[in-house]
Design a protein around this motif. Structure first.
Motif, PDB file in Angstrom:
ATOM      1  N   ILE A  23       0.847  -1.205   0.000  1.00 50.92           N
ATOM      2  CA  ILE A  23       0.000   0.000   0.000  1.00 50.92           C
ATOM      3  C   ILE A  23       0.877   1.249   0.000  1.00 50.92           C
ATOM      4  CG2 ILE A  23      -1.626   1.351   1.397  1.00 50.92           C
ATOM      5  CD1 ILE A  23      -2.898  -1.342   2.213  1.00 50.92           C
ATOM      6  N   GLY A  25       3.880   1.528  -0.948  1.00 47.88           N
ATOM      7  CA  GLY A  25       4.591   1.613  -2.229  1.00 47.88           C
ATOM      8  C   GLY A  25       3.741   2.233  -3.305  1.00 47.88           C
ATOM      9  N   ASN A  26       2.418   2.009  -3.143  1.00 49.68           N
ATOM     10  CA  ASN A  26       1.502   2.542  -4.149  1.00 49.68           C
ATOM     11  C   ASN A  26       1.227   4.018  -3.971  1.00 49.68           C
ATOM     12  OD1 ASN A  26       0.911   0.618  -6.018  1.00 49.68           O
ATOM     13  ND2 ASN A  26      -0.498  -0.464  -4.673  1.00 49.68           N
ATOM     14  N   ILE A  27       1.481   4.500  -2.758  1.00 52.08           N
ATOM     15  CA  ILE A  27       1.177   5.902  -2.498  1.00 52.08           C
ATOM     16  C   ILE A  27       2.319   6.761  -3.021  1.00 52.08           C
ATOM     17  CG2 ILE A  27       0.826   7.626  -0.693  1.00 52.08           C
ATOM     18  CD1 ILE A  27      -0.385   5.370   0.994  1.00 52.08           C
TER      19      ILE A  27
END
Lengths: 502, 308
Positions: A23, A25-27
């Motif tokens: 998560i 990493g996705n932000i």
């Protein structure tokens, strides 16, 4: 047992950590600089095949991908685009393709055969093109050579050239039934790259700049994306509050230009209440359009007195407008037989668009002040449109978008244009107006202008519509986006020169 | 068990047929003509009739009904009246997005609801219980059309952590999943609490305590497993709803899912697309509920025995 439980706990812990990392990493905390210029649309274009496009977004994007024979100037007069023309006789037009013209994006030259193939394809009943009716006056098309093509008409039509605005498609691909709707090939200033989900990418031929159209339905979300830099610019379809808010942002550039989209109130002239001219006049005098433009539209509109904007070559700029006069409205209502003991009740239909409902509520309140009780009914678009066409209404409001030809008068006010034969939704029948419309169809443009001016005066007197306003066009962009210019009809041609200054 | 599955499969087919018939009839009854939207008002009556004939919309309703089901039987969902593309690829393009959002929302909901519901049940009538249930009440009271923009304002505009909307940007799924998941979590946590409270009063839980088992083991092995049945039913129903497309959330976050496609098609009266979307939604419901019923058997052996 405890080891087993401990192992499981460790596994769960690792799993949670992995999910957390994924998560996080996705932000993305910061925006990556990008070269693509992103343009937000309020709705997804329906088709990129100009033979079938009728919605505004498709038509505006198709203008970038294809080139049509003619275009319009700021006075809505036809001007050469891909070809110049000459009227040989009243039923015979000769078009000569310009020498310096772009090739189609698949590499082939544009020839008269492509023009012929495009128009024959539209005329083919099997293809069911919505534009067929506008050109079905064509009797036949003859190719003289690679650059010259003749159009022969079944009967004279001085406005014929104005109808040749459909993008030209390559004949070889037309023969192969190429899916132009999803993979357009034209010879416009931009070429198609890809179209996935709500993102459509095109590339400017002059400098390979990629423009990405992203459809985002919610106006608030479009604004938020602009503020966060996820999109670079957007045009129109914003509520006034959003425009006001954006105009106060230092990092946002806002530009407005008068537009020609015509808002109006329509009446059913077959209804015994709204058939009364005094009732229609009372309504016209009771609406404070200036106040609505000032307070609700943020001065981003011009008062309208006719369906054609004042800059149109056939418009009548000397029409007397119905200014706000509530006392006169009350007097007219009395003359029509209504009073406080016998108030006028009227049903006002509108679509479910929140802004249209809001406008309707304001008009309802203004009419209430002169003693007219308005019942508002809002419906989803399909139902609303169906009711309007079927004449199941007393009063409604709508907008005419993209009007260029004065043919609109025949289409909207001629007694033979009652749906399904046209858009005379109010069932307006007036012999004198019919005669003027028929007369204009036989005249040269300069004479037509005079006839249409007389017609507009007549329509203003009989008031089948209450003209409201012409909404301005608005473009909002990031400060580093430059070179975009609004056009009078709200097209996206400004993307031709747009640049990002980093 | 096989007999049970067969019966469920048969009833599912009946439900899907019923829904497909109802949708077909309803969409042909409601006002609005797709030809008006396709051709606009400029088309002549003759052109309109020509197109009506080409699209076979001039056939008697019963014949259109027969043709629709004949094509459906051959897995042909027809062609969109507007894009003039086959409906299948359009639907297949949207299903992954909807599935992705559904699973992410469920993950969010379960991650919030189970700890919240369990704490509330274990600490009944305490400050913990009150806080957990208040949070849940807030979650269920805020509609998605408000929750979505609020989350965007906070996480995207104020903190700048996440994209406002879209599907391509990194982390784009988090906010829509939170929007949908938080509402679902609120309902689920209440259900977990109620169900756990009932189970915790059972004799076998008292016995487990008397045997000296740890709280963790009692909760995980005995209480939660037995409290799962009504929770599972709710999850199943919500899963079906989410698969049908969370229209508002999809519109707010420009999420190109089935809900977005359905609404667009309804507005345009694109009959084949509307029919296909609603058929998909009803199939999702039926499938998920059938699977939920089967899961009952796994969780509660008594149901398996009854099934025999």
């Amino acid at each position: 047992m405890s080891n087993c439980m401990g192992g499981k706990r460790r596994q769960i812990g690792i799993l949670i950590a992995v999910i957390g990392l994924l998560i996080l990493g996705n932000i993305s905390c910061s925006q990556q600089p990008r070269k693509t210029i992103r343009f937000a649309l309020s709705s997804k274009p329906v088709t990129l095949d100009p033979r079938f496009a009728t919605d505004a977004e498709s038509s505006r994007i198709n203008r970038l991908l294809y080139t049509s024979l003619i275009d319009f100037d700021d006075n809505y007069l036809p001007v050469p685009q891909l070809a110049t023309w000459k009227e040989i006789t009243a039923t015979h037009y000769r078009f000569r393709l310009k020498k310096h013209r772009r090739k189609f994006h698949h590499g082939k030259s544009v020839t008269a055969k492509d023009v012929q193939a495009t128009y024959l394809s539209i005329l083919d009943k099997q293809n069911a093109s919505p534009h067929r009716n506008s050109i079905k006056i064509i009797d036949h098309i003859t190719v003289l050579n690679a650059e010259t093509i003749d159009f022969y008409l079944q009967q004279p039509d001085p406005l014929f050239v104005s109808n040749l605005v459909i993008g030209i498609l390559p004949a070889d691909l037309l023969a192969k039934q190429h899916p132009f709707n999803t993979h357009p090939v034209g010879n416009g200033i931009m070429q198609f790259l890809r179209w996935e989900k709500n993102r459509l990418q095109v590339q400017r031929l002059a400098d390979q700049q990629i423009i990405e159209f992203i459809s985002i339905k919610e106006p608030t979300i479009r604004v938020l994306k602009l503020l966060r830099g996820e999109i670079d610019l957007l045009q129109n379809n914003l509520p006034f509050e959003h425009i006001q808010y954006l105009s106060r942002q230092t990092n946002i550039h806002l530009e407005q230009k008068p537009g020609g989209n015509f808002s109006y109130l329509g009446f059913n002239l077959q209804d015994k209440v709204t058939a009364n001219l005094k009732v229609r006049q009372a309504i016209a005098y009771a609406i404070d359009r200036k106040a609505i433009i000032h307070y609700v539209l943020g001065n981003s509109a011009r008062l309208a007195s006719s369906i054609l904007p004042p800059e149109h070559w056939a418009s009548n700029q000397h029409l007397t407008t119905y200014a706000y006069q509530p006392e006169k409205a009350k007097q007219l209502l009395q003359e029509a037989g209504y009073s406080t003991t016998k108030p006028l009740h009227i049903v006002y239909k509108t679509s479910s668009n929140p802004f249209r409902i809001r406008l309707a509520s304001i008009i309802q309140w203004q009419l209430k002040k002169v003693g007219i009780n308005v019942v508002l009914r809002s419906y989803d678009w399909g139902t609303f449109y169906s009711d309007i066409k079927a004449g199941k209404f007393q009063m409604f409001s709508l907008i005419w978008v993209g009007i260029k030809s004065p043919n609109i008068f025949k289409y909207v006010f001629h007694s033979q244009s009652i749906p399904p034969s046209g858009a005379n939704r109010g069932r307006f029948i007036d012999k004198q107006s019919d005669a003027l419309i028929d007369l204009a169809a036989t005249q040269a443009l300069s004479q037509q202008a005079v006839t249409y001016k007389t017609l507009q005066q007549r329509i203003q007197q009989l008031l089948p519509y209450v003209p409201l306003w012409y909404q301005d066009h608005v473009v909002v962009s990031q400060q580093n986006i430059q070179g975009y210019h609004l056009s009078i009809d709200g097209n996206y041609d400004g993307l031709q020169h747009i640049i990002r200054n980093n | 068990m096989i007999g049970y599955i067969f019966r469920r499969f048969f009833s599912a087919l009946v439900v899907i047929f019923g829904v497909a018939s109802l949708v077909f009839l309803l969409i042909h009854i409601v006002p609005g003509d797709p030809l008006e939207v396709m051709l606009g008002e400029t088309a002549s009556a003759a052109d309109r009739e020509q197109l009506r004939h080409l699209l076979q919309l001039d056939l008697p309703l019963l014949e259109q009904f027969y043709q629709y089901f004949y094509a459906l039987f051959h897995l042909d969902l027809g062609t969109s009246l507007f894009s003039r593309e086959a409906v299948w690829p359009q639907l297949l393009q949207r299903i992954p997005a909807t599935l992705e959002l559904t699973l992410a929302s469920l993950l969010v909901a379960i991650s919030i609801a189970f700890p919240l519901g369990t704490i509330a049940a274990l600490k009944k009538d305490s400050g913990w219980d009150f806080t957990a249930m208040t949070v849940s009440l807030i979650g269920v009271s805020i509609p998605n059309f408000l929750m979505g923009p609020l989350l965007i304002l906070f996480f995207s505009i104020y903190l700048g952590w996440m994209p406002v909307s879209g599907q391509e940007e990194r982390g784009a799924i988090i906010l829509p999943a939170l929007t949908l998941g938080s509402a679902l979590a609120a309902i689920l946590s209440r259900m977990v609490r109620a169900s756990l409270l009932e189970v915790l009063r059972e004799d076998y839980i008292r016995t487990a305590y008397a045997k000296g088992l740890s709280l963790q083991r009692i909760m995980l092995v005995h209480a939660l497993r037995n409290a799962m049945l009504p929770v599972l039913t709710l999850i199943g129903l919500q899963f079906g709803t989410l698969l049908g497309g969370a229209v508002i959330t999809e519109i707010i976050f420009s999420w190109q899912g089935v809900g977005d496609l359905t609404i667009d098609a309804i507005k345009k009266r694109d009959y084949p697309v509307v029919q296909a979307c609603i058929l998909l939604i009803s199939c999702s419901y039926v499938l998920v509920n059938t699977l939920t019923d089967m899961l009952y058997g796994v969780l509660d052996p008594r149901i398996r025995l009854q099934g025999k």
